[in-house]
Structures are given as structure tokens and as C-alpha cells.
Design an enzyme around this catalytic site. Structure first.
Site, PDB file in Angstrom:
ATOM      1  N   ASP A  35      12.177  12.537  12.751  1.00  0.00           N
ATOM      2  CA  ASP A  35      11.887  13.157  14.042  1.00  0.00           C
ATOM      3  C   ASP A  35      13.156  13.371  14.860  1.00  0.00           C
ATOM      4  O   ASP A  35      13.097  13.982  15.922  1.00  0.00           O
ATOM      5  CB  ASP A  35      10.913  12.276  14.848  1.00  0.00           C
ATOM      6  CG  ASP A  35       9.466  12.467  14.425  1.00  0.00           C
ATOM      7  OD1 ASP A  35       9.196  13.451  13.721  1.00  0.00           O
ATOM      8  OD2 ASP A  35       8.617  11.634  14.796  1.00  0.00           O
ATOM      9  N   ASP A 168      13.940  23.917  19.511  1.00  0.00           N
ATOM     10  CA  ASP A 168      14.611  25.136  19.053  1.00  0.00           C
ATOM     11  C   ASP A 168      13.957  25.706  17.801  1.00  0.00           C
ATOM     12  O   ASP A 168      14.045  26.917  17.536  1.00  0.00           O
ATOM     13  CB  ASP A 168      16.093  24.859  18.794  1.00  0.00           C
ATOM     14  CG  ASP A 168      16.309  23.715  17.811  1.00  0.00           C
ATOM     15  OD1 ASP A 168      15.701  22.640  18.016  1.00  0.00           O
ATOM     16  OD2 ASP A 168      17.064  23.896  16.828  1.00  0.00           O
ATOM     17  N   LYS A 474      -8.009 -28.987 -18.431  1.00  0.00           N
ATOM     18  CA  LYS A 474      -7.991 -29.772 -17.182  1.00  0.00           C
ATOM     19  C   LYS A 474      -9.243 -30.633 -17.038  1.00  0.00           C
ATOM     20  O   LYS A 474      -9.167 -31.838 -16.790  1.00  0.00           O
ATOM     21  CB  LYS A 474      -7.893 -28.822 -15.972  1.00  0.00           C
ATOM     22  CG  LYS A 474      -6.654 -27.961 -15.932  1.00  0.00           C
ATOM     23  CD  LYS A 474      -6.609 -27.113 -14.685  1.00  0.00           C
ATOM     24  CE  LYS A 474      -7.783 -26.153 -14.580  1.00  0.00           C
ATOM     25  NZ  LYS A 474      -7.869 -25.188 -15.684  1.00  0.00           N
ATOM     26  N   SER A 475     -10.412 -30.011 -17.179  1.00  0.00           N
ATOM     27  CA  SER A 475     -11.675 -30.732 -16.966  1.00  0.00           C
ATOM     28  C   SER A 475     -11.851 -31.847 -17.985  1.00  0.00           C
ATOM     29  O   SER A 475     -12.322 -32.952 -17.652  1.00  0.00           O
ATOM     30  CB  SER A 475     -12.855 -29.760 -17.029  1.00  0.00           C
ATOM     31  OG  SER A 475     -12.786 -28.825 -15.966  1.00  0.00           O
ATOM     32  N   SER A 542      -6.244 -23.468  -9.329  1.00  0.00           N
ATOM     33  CA  SER A 542      -5.347 -23.422  -8.146  1.00  0.00           C
ATOM     34  C   SER A 542      -4.042 -22.704  -8.490  1.00  0.00           C
ATOM     35  O   SER A 542      -2.986 -23.335  -8.568  1.00  0.00           O
ATOM     36  CB  SER A 542      -5.072 -24.828  -7.596  1.00  0.00           C
ATOM     37  OG  SER A 542      -4.719 -25.748  -8.589  1.00  0.00           O
TER      38      SER A 542
END
Length: 633
Positions: A35, A168, A474-475, A542
Site C-alpha cells: 500500500d 495518481d 504401556k498398559s 500423551s
């Protein structure tokens, strides 16, 4: 010669004295890309005779190399200093320039127009008294014009000049100017902008910059420079506000002196004035106002001072000194307007650091109340904020802080958010008000505490936080660890990811936002169970380091034990007992960790077990050895 020298010295002294007494105006130029912001500032520097001959020669040479206007000087090159800016013809960084006229001194910040650099625009606007919003006459009011105007209104800049540039290139048509004025004013009324001035200009040709343009006889207003030199700025506004001194450091050069140093954010102070220190609420009175140049009878907003007090009271960095008759508020939960400035989205529940005045606290966005559409100002429901989006949010801090609403005091009501892992600034915010719950909800003292509950169980409470890919094991290992602890008479509880999603977290899906909230809730439950004296075992993918850090931060040192169950993706996928990897590969299951959602590997886990080798029982024994070796059981 001596007489001539004296005259020259006198003239210089008079000039410097007059220069010192000029008022300073800070303003920014903003708007959409291309601009003409940089060209406008370059023109102002040129016309105000603020360029040395070597600078002018350099920019003339650069104009031939980089410029796009033939043999004419490309004034934008006076401001665009980065090589990338010159090559691309855009502004990336904020460029600050100083210039002066007979009537006033100016510091102008040329801010970038590209959407991806909106964060840089906010930086430039944060200290501005006025904004020049540029509009290309050929394009009219664009989305970025609205975004920057909305941000200007949020930040509280009172005076706006809309410079309708490149007149202009539209044959100086009054009808074009009037259409842009109409469009912009409709938007300005929606966002509450009142002091808006429109000036049609050509930054390249100099129309209406310094002198009135003969090409626009239909315009009867001020030139841009004329407006800048005469606009009235309330320089006393912050001195008229209640006194606030955010303490930057405790000044203790020797045993005989103890003062509290900082820059006055607002108001004024005199020796003898009664003060209150917040958040503690302790009171005293001012004994001395100390500066490098000697003691002062009075100090006002903007001055850097050291206060000594009549009483010995505990004050630390981040505390705010107020007067007793008009103290700052203190709270730990707020409604705030937040401007997100990072490529990674803002997710409610994720912890960040918040810097407000000289205070650094941990904070979490608890809810996004709505996102603001900058084009229509419509309030849109949102579960996250992406780069450059603006939202109204509820935020919660880990401790109360002194503050003022941003509209009353930007220094004690404005803040930034910092990523805890990278230390990058990721957001800027404005505090609106404290939530009522912040004043109405207090921690209740209990006589039976965590230590007593742990002692009766003859164990040290903690959280074993299992993390790893789906299928890592994990479990299985977590279940074996609990069985072994139970067999030894230990008091435990296992929080398994799948089981939790059948109850507490049944309303959550698997988007990044839902995963963050899933872990936040589990961390809060774990904290309560640790307080009950239990050894808590959690088994969750996680995947994000931020959430694991959040969970760790909720507990005391030594109470969070991260167990990284390390397994190569191909091994975990080969197990696939639930068929989840197969669904994820086929596109039936979106946002699956390891496939189309990332897993961030822990860097400093207390325990690492590799389930690609060794039996689950052996891995469980390894974890029990850690617990026994460190006094947990």
C-alpha cells in the site's frame, strides 16, 4: 575567530535547547501489503531534510538496482533495510525512523503488511500515539486493512489517519476517495474508532505529503505533515492515572540502603505518600525518591526511579507499588483478548508463561469464548486459535497478580505469552477484567494433609506417568507394576487412557485440542490422588511435551516420574492388537499418533524401558527397583 566561535557555540546551544523542548510524536504506518507504507516514510524523511548526502547517494544507487520506478528515487529503500525486503519489495521487520521539523519530533514505525508478519505490526503499535493506516486507492479497504485497524482499536490508539495512497494511479478521482471513506467509516463505527482523518495522497509523487496538491483541488483538508505536526496527543494521560510502579529489581548496594527500582507506569508519587504493595497488600509510606542525579521531590509516569520506604517490608521483582487510595486489583483468573502470533495453534489447557509488567507466571487458557472475524466482527465458536487469529478467552494463572484493565493502563493490563519449551513469544493479550470466581473461590485449609496421608500408608505418593506410542506396551507394563505394588501392600490407583475415556473424558475426541484437554483432566485427577497419599499410575500416549510438562508442573519436585515406553513405530504397528494402525493407514481413523499426528519423544524421562527387547515383567521390575531405590516404597 574567538568571537565567531562563541557565536556558533551559542547558536548550537540555542538549537539544541529548542530541539529538546519539542514534543515527540510516536506513530506507525500499517495496512495491507504494497500500500506504500515504506515509500511514504521515505518521502517524509526526504522532505524533512533528514538525509545525509551519502544516504541519498546510496538510495539513488539502490533505486537503480532494486527500484521499480525507472530512474526515480525509490523512497521505500530508505526504510527497507533487510536484503530480503529489497529483493521482494516488501517490509518484513519493523523499521523505526526518527525525523524532525520545526514544530515536532517524530519516531515512526514502518510495520509489515503481509498477514504472516502481523506479530511485527503489533510490536510497532504497542508504543504508538497515532496510526497512519494506508489504503491503496486502486484496491480499497482490504482484509488486512481491517485487521490492522481492529488491532489498532484494541491496543487503544486514539488518533487514526487513513492515507488513501496512489491517487495518481486513479487520476486523482474524488469519487474513488469518497467510496473508500464510506467503506472505511462503516467499519470504523463497528470497532469504535472515533478520531479518524482521511487524507488523499501520492507518496511516490509527493501529493498532499508536505504541501497541498494542485491535482486534488476538491480536497480542502490538511496535508499529512500538517496533521502530524498539529494533532493533539494527551501526553499527560498516564500521569493522570493512579500511581503504579512495577518493581524491576530490589536495589541493595549495601546494608544501609534498600530501595525498589522500576519505571513508573502511571501517575505520580511524592515523599510521604502512603503506598500499598501488591499482591501482598502490605502498606508503608515513601521515604525518598532516588535517581542517579539525586533525590526528587516528585516523580511522574515514564521516569525510572528507586523508592525507599519508611518501613521494612518484603517486596520482590514483579510486585506493584500503588498508592493506598487507588490500588491495583489482584486476581488469578481473567477474561482477555488474545492475538495469537505463532504457527502452532493455541490450544486451551496447554500451559504457557505469561509476562505482565515485570511479573512472570504460569498460565493456561481455560476456554476460548469466541474468535473474532476481522471482516465482519462476527463472534465465531472456536476450539483453537491459529496464526494471526484474535479471540476472547478465559485465562487462569498459577498465582494472583496485580493488574489494571488494559483500557486504563496498558503497562499493567497488557501481557505476552511465551512457549515454555522454546521461550518464543507466541501471543499478545489485553486483560479486560477479573472473573468473579477469582475473588469468590479460595483454597480451604485442611488439617489432614498429604504428608499425613502418605505416612499412614508408609509410602511416598507420586505419579508414574507412562507415555509412548499406541501398541508400545504401556498398559501391559503399568498393570504389572500395580499388581506387584499391590502384592507388597502398597496403596495404588491405575488411570488407563481407554478406561478414562469411558467416563471422565467420554466427551473428548482425538484432535490436538481434545488430546490437550484429555491430559489436563488426567493431570488434575492425578494431583488429587497424590494428595491422598497414593502411588498413581497413568497410561496415556500423551504425545505432546507441553502437556507432560504441564502435568509435571502441577506436582511438587520428585512427585512426577516420567516413564517412556520406547518402541520403534514399525514394532508398535506390527502388534496393532486393536487394529488402530490399520484404520489410520487406510484413512478411517484421523489424528492418530505416529501416523498423521506427531509424537514428541521425552528428552529427560526418569525411566526409559524398551519393549522391543525384554519381557514386560522384566520392565516392570526395573520400574519397581527405581521406586524402592528412591524411597517411594
Amino acid at each position: 575567530m574567538s568571537h565567531v566561535s562563541d557565536l556558533i557555540s551559542t547558536d548550537i546551544a540555542q538549537y539544541l535547547s529548542a530541539h529538546e523542548k519539542k514534543h515527540l510524536l510516536r506513530f506507525i504506518t500499517c495496512g495491507s501489503v504494497d500500500d506504500g507504507k515504506s515509500t511514504l516514510i521515505g518521502r517524509l524523511l526526504f522532505e524533512s531534510k533528514m538525509l545525509f548526502e551519502d544516504q541519498l547517494a546510496a538510495v539513488e544507487a539502490d533505486s537503480k538496482k532494486w527500484g521499480t520506478q525507472g530512474d526515480a528515487i525509490d523512497f521505500a529503500l530508505l526504510v527497507d533495510g533487510l536484503a530480503a525486503e529489497r529483493e521482494q519489495g516488501i517490509t518484513i521487520d519493523v523499521a523505526y525512523r526518527f525525523f524532525s521539523t520545526d514544530k515536532r519530533k517524530f519516531i515512526v514505525a514502518d510495520t509489515p503488511g503481509h498477514e504472516q508478519y502481523t506479530r511485527n505490526m503489533i510490536t510497532g503499535a504497542s508504543t504508538a500515539d497515532m496510526a497512519v493506516v494506508m489504503v491503496d486507492a486502486r484496491k480499497g479497504v482490504l482484509t488486512q486493512t481491517r485487521r490492522h485497524s481492529y488491532l489498532v482499536s484494541l491496543i487503544g490508539i486514539q488518533h487514526i489517519v487513513v492515507a488513501i495512497n496512489k491517487m495518481d494511479l486513479v487520476d486523482y478521482a474524488e469519487s474513488t476517495y469518497n467510496k473508500i471513506v464510506e467503506d472505511y467509516m462503516a467499519f470504523a463505527k463497528q470497532i469504535g474508532l472515533k478520531n479518524v482523518t482521511f487524507i488523499p495522497v501520492s507518496a511516490f509523487k509527493g501529493d498532499n505529503i508536505i504541501s497541498r496538491s494542485p491535482n486534488m483541488g476538491w480536497y480542502h483538508g490538511s496535508t499529512l505533515m500538517g496533521f502530524l505536526e498539529t494533532v493533539e496527543i494527551n501526553e499527560m494521560r498516564m500521569q493522570q492515572q493512579p500511581f503504579r510502579l512495577p518493581v524491576q529489581w530490589v536495589n541493595r548496594p549495601n546494608l544501609d540502603f534498600r530501595g525498589f527500582t522500576g519505571t513508573i507506569a502511571s501517575g505520580l508519587i511524592k515523599p510521604g505518600d502512603k503506598i500499598r504493595v501488591q499482591p501482598s497488600g502490605k502498606e508503608s509510606s515513601v521515604a525518598r525518591i532516588v535517581t542517579q542525579g539525586g533525590d526528587l521531590p516528585m516523580a511522574v509516569a515514564g521516569q525510572s526511579i528507586t523508592l525507599t520506604l519508611a518501613d521494612e517490608i518484603d517486596i520482590s521483582r514483579g510486585d506493584v507499588i500503588s498508592t493506598t487510595e487507588a490500588s491495583a486489583e489482584v486476581a488469578d483468573q481473567f477474561e482477555a483478548t488474545l492475538i495469537w502470533m505463532h504457527d502452532e495453534p493455541l490450544l486451551p489447557g496447554r500451559p504457557y508463561l505469561m509476562k505482565i509488567a515485570n511479573n512472570m507466571v504460569s498460565t493456561t487458557v481455560t476456554a476460548i469464548k469466541h474468535q473474532v472475524n476481522v471482516n465482519t466482527l462476527e463472534h465465531i465458536a472456536a476450539r483453537k486459535l491459529d496464526l494471526n487469529e484474535i479471540g476472547v478467552c478465559n485465562i487462569s494463572l498459577d498465582k494472583p497478580v496485580p493488574f489494571d484493565p488494559y483500557e486504563e493502563n496498558p503497562d499493567t493490563g497488557g501481557f505476552i505469552l511465551i512457549d515454555r519449551l522454546t521461550n518464543n513469544t507466541v501471543g499478545a493479550g489485553l486483560l479486560r477484567f477479573a472473573l468473579r470466581r477469582s475473588h469468590n473461590i479460595h483454597m480451604q485449609h485442611v488439617d489432614v494433609n498429604k504428608a499425613a496421608r502418605s505416612a499412614i500408608k508408609q509410602q511416598k505418593s507420586c505419579v508414574l506417568w507412562f507415555t509412548g506410542l499406541s501398541g508400545a506396551g504401556k498398559s501391559t507394563i503399568a498393570n504389572l507394576v500395580e499388581k506387584k505394588l499391590h502384592a507388597e501392600g502398597r496403596h495404588t490407583y491405575l488411570l488407563d487412557g481407554d478406561n478414562i475415556r469411558h467416563g471422565l473424558n467420554k466427551d473428548l475426541g482425538f484432535t490436538d485440542a481434545d488430546r490437550v484437554e484429555n491430559i489436563r483432566r488426567v493431570a488434575e485427577v492425578s494431583k488429587l490422588m497424590v494428595d491422598a497419599g497414593l502411588i498413581v499410575i497413568t497410561s496415556f500416549i500423551s504425545p505432546f511435551e507441553s502437556e507432560r510438562t504441564m502435568a509435571r508442573g502441577m506436582l511438587e519436585d520428585g512427585e512426577f516420574i516420567e516413564v517412556y515406553v520406547s518402541t520403534p513405530l514399525q514394532v508398535a504397528e506390527s502388534r496393532d492388537t486393536k487394529g488402530l494402525y490399520k484404520k489410520a493407514r487406510s484413512g478411517e481413523l484421523k489424528n492418530f499418533t505416529g501416523i498423521d499426528s506427531p509424537y514428541e519423544v521425552p528428552e529427560n524421562a526418569e525411566i526409559v524401558v524398551d519393549t522391543s527387547g525384554g519381557s514386560p515383567a522384566e520392565q516392570a521390575d526395573k520400574i519397581l527397583e527405581y521406586l524402592k531405590g528412591n524411597g517411594y516404597c
